[in-house]
Design a protein around this motif. Sequence first.
Motif, PDB file in Angstrom:
ATOM      1  N   PRO A  63      55.126  53.916  31.380  1.00 56.87           N
ATOM      2  CA  PRO A  63      56.475  54.141  31.919  1.00 56.87           C
ATOM      3  C   PRO A  63      56.797  53.087  32.972  1.00 56.87           C
ATOM      4  N   ALA A  64      58.054  52.734  33.084  1.00 56.81           N
ATOM      5  CA  ALA A  64      58.474  51.818  34.147  1.00 56.81           C
ATOM      6  C   ALA A  64      58.293  52.546  35.469  1.00 56.81           C
ATOM      7  N   PRO A  65      57.840  51.893  36.494  1.00 63.25           N
ATOM      8  CA  PRO A  65      57.659  50.467  36.712  1.00 63.25           C
ATOM      9  C   PRO A  65      56.208  49.984  36.565  1.00 63.25           C
ATOM     10  N   TRP A  66      55.356  50.732  35.886  1.00 71.26           N
ATOM     11  CA  TRP A  66      53.947  50.347  35.806  1.00 71.26           C
ATOM     12  C   TRP A  66      53.726  49.286  34.739  1.00 71.26           C
ATOM     13  N   GLU A  67      52.866  48.328  35.087  1.00 71.81           N
ATOM     14  CA  GLU A  67      52.532  47.224  34.190  1.00 71.81           C
ATOM     15  C   GLU A  67      51.040  46.943  34.274  1.00 71.81           C
ATOM     16  N   ILE A  68      50.517  46.315  33.241  1.00 74.60           N
ATOM     17  CA  ILE A  68      49.123  45.887  33.276  1.00 74.60           C
ATOM     18  C   ILE A  68      49.044  44.571  34.034  1.00 74.60           C
ATOM     19  N   ALA A  69      48.209  44.555  35.066  1.00 70.95           N
ATOM     20  CA  ALA A  69      48.017  43.330  35.841  1.00 70.95           C
ATOM     21  C   ALA A  69      46.982  42.436  35.186  1.00 70.95           C
ATOM     22  N   VAL A  70      45.886  43.025  34.785  1.00 70.13           N
ATOM     23  CA  VAL A  70      44.796  42.267  34.193  1.00 70.13           C
ATOM     24  C   VAL A  70      43.953  43.218  33.352  1.00 70.13           C
ATOM     25  N   SER A  71      43.406  42.693  32.271  1.00 70.54           N
ATOM     26  CA  SER A  71      42.604  43.486  31.345  1.00 70.54           C
ATOM     27  C   SER A  71      41.321  42.740  31.029  1.00 70.54           C
ATOM     28  N   SER A  72      40.240  43.501  30.841  1.00 77.19           N
ATOM     29  CA  SER A  72      38.988  42.859  30.441  1.00 77.19           C
ATOM     30  C   SER A  72      39.020  42.487  28.965  1.00 77.19           C
ATOM     31  N   GLY A  73      39.944  43.073  28.209  1.00 73.83           N
ATOM     32  CA  GLY A  73      40.067  42.766  26.788  1.00 73.83           C
ATOM     33  C   GLY A  73      38.767  42.985  26.042  1.00 73.83           C
ATOM     34  N   GLN A  74      38.397  42.038  25.219  1.00 75.48           N
ATOM     35  CA  GLN A  74      37.204  42.145  24.380  1.00 75.48           C
ATOM     36  C   GLN A  74      35.980  41.495  25.025  1.00 75.48           C
ATOM     37  N   LEU A  75      36.054  41.134  26.291  1.00 74.35           N
ATOM     38  CA  LEU A  75      34.988  40.401  26.954  1.00 74.35           C
ATOM     39  C   LEU A  75      33.651  41.142  26.950  1.00 74.35           C
ATOM     40  N   CYS A  76      33.670  42.428  27.213  1.00 73.53           N
ATOM     41  CA  CYS A  76      32.438  43.206  27.377  1.00 73.53           C
ATOM     42  C   CYS A  76      32.378  44.318  26.343  1.00 73.53           C
ATOM     43  N   GLN A  77      32.385  43.963  25.085  1.00 68.52           N
ATOM     44  CA  GLN A  77      32.389  44.949  24.005  1.00 68.52           C
ATOM     45  C   GLN A  77      31.280  45.960  24.189  1.00 68.52           C
ATOM     46  N   PRO A  78      31.481  47.225  23.944  1.00 67.23           N
ATOM     47  CA  PRO A  78      32.707  47.803  23.400  1.00 67.23           C
ATOM     48  C   PRO A  78      33.658  48.321  24.482  1.00 67.23           C
ATOM     49  N   ASP A  79      33.256  48.227  25.742  1.00 65.13           N
ATOM     50  CA  ASP A  79      34.072  48.788  26.824  1.00 65.13           C
ATOM     51  C   ASP A  79      35.245  47.876  27.181  1.00 65.13           C
TER      52      ASP A  79
END
Length: 133
Positions: A63-79
């Motif tokens: 929901p606005a106004p929340w945004e993702i600042a940074v994500s670990s993505g696939q760096l540390c699979q599977p987490d």
Amino acid sequence: LAVSHGSISLLTWNPHWQCSVWNQNGCREKAELSLAVMLEAADVDFAGIVEVPGLSVGNVSLPAPWEIAVSSGQLCQPDDVDLIYNSDRWKKSFHSSSRMVGCMEVGDRPFVIQHFNEIEGGAQVIVVAAHFP
């Protein structure tokens, strides 16, 4: 820390991988809805969200106004770990050393770090979200 809106509200939440992968009784969808409710109900400034894989690829809407600042993505699979912020109150610093992403263990246990500046009031914070061992 003094901030213009009184105090900083934080959330750390991990619905665990079984919720997304096994999805028993619609757990994944319930978790995604619960995240939006928690952000709004607690008027969260920053949230560290662990093991909700749809966030980092845009399959879960915030929901606005929340945004993702940074994500670990696939760096540390599977987490994975996502750091969410209230963009009405905070802005990300874009200085070259204002952000870090890594794994606490080889290929596991991700963390993200981001520097933020308060939009009104001038406070600065460094926020860490992690999947601690």
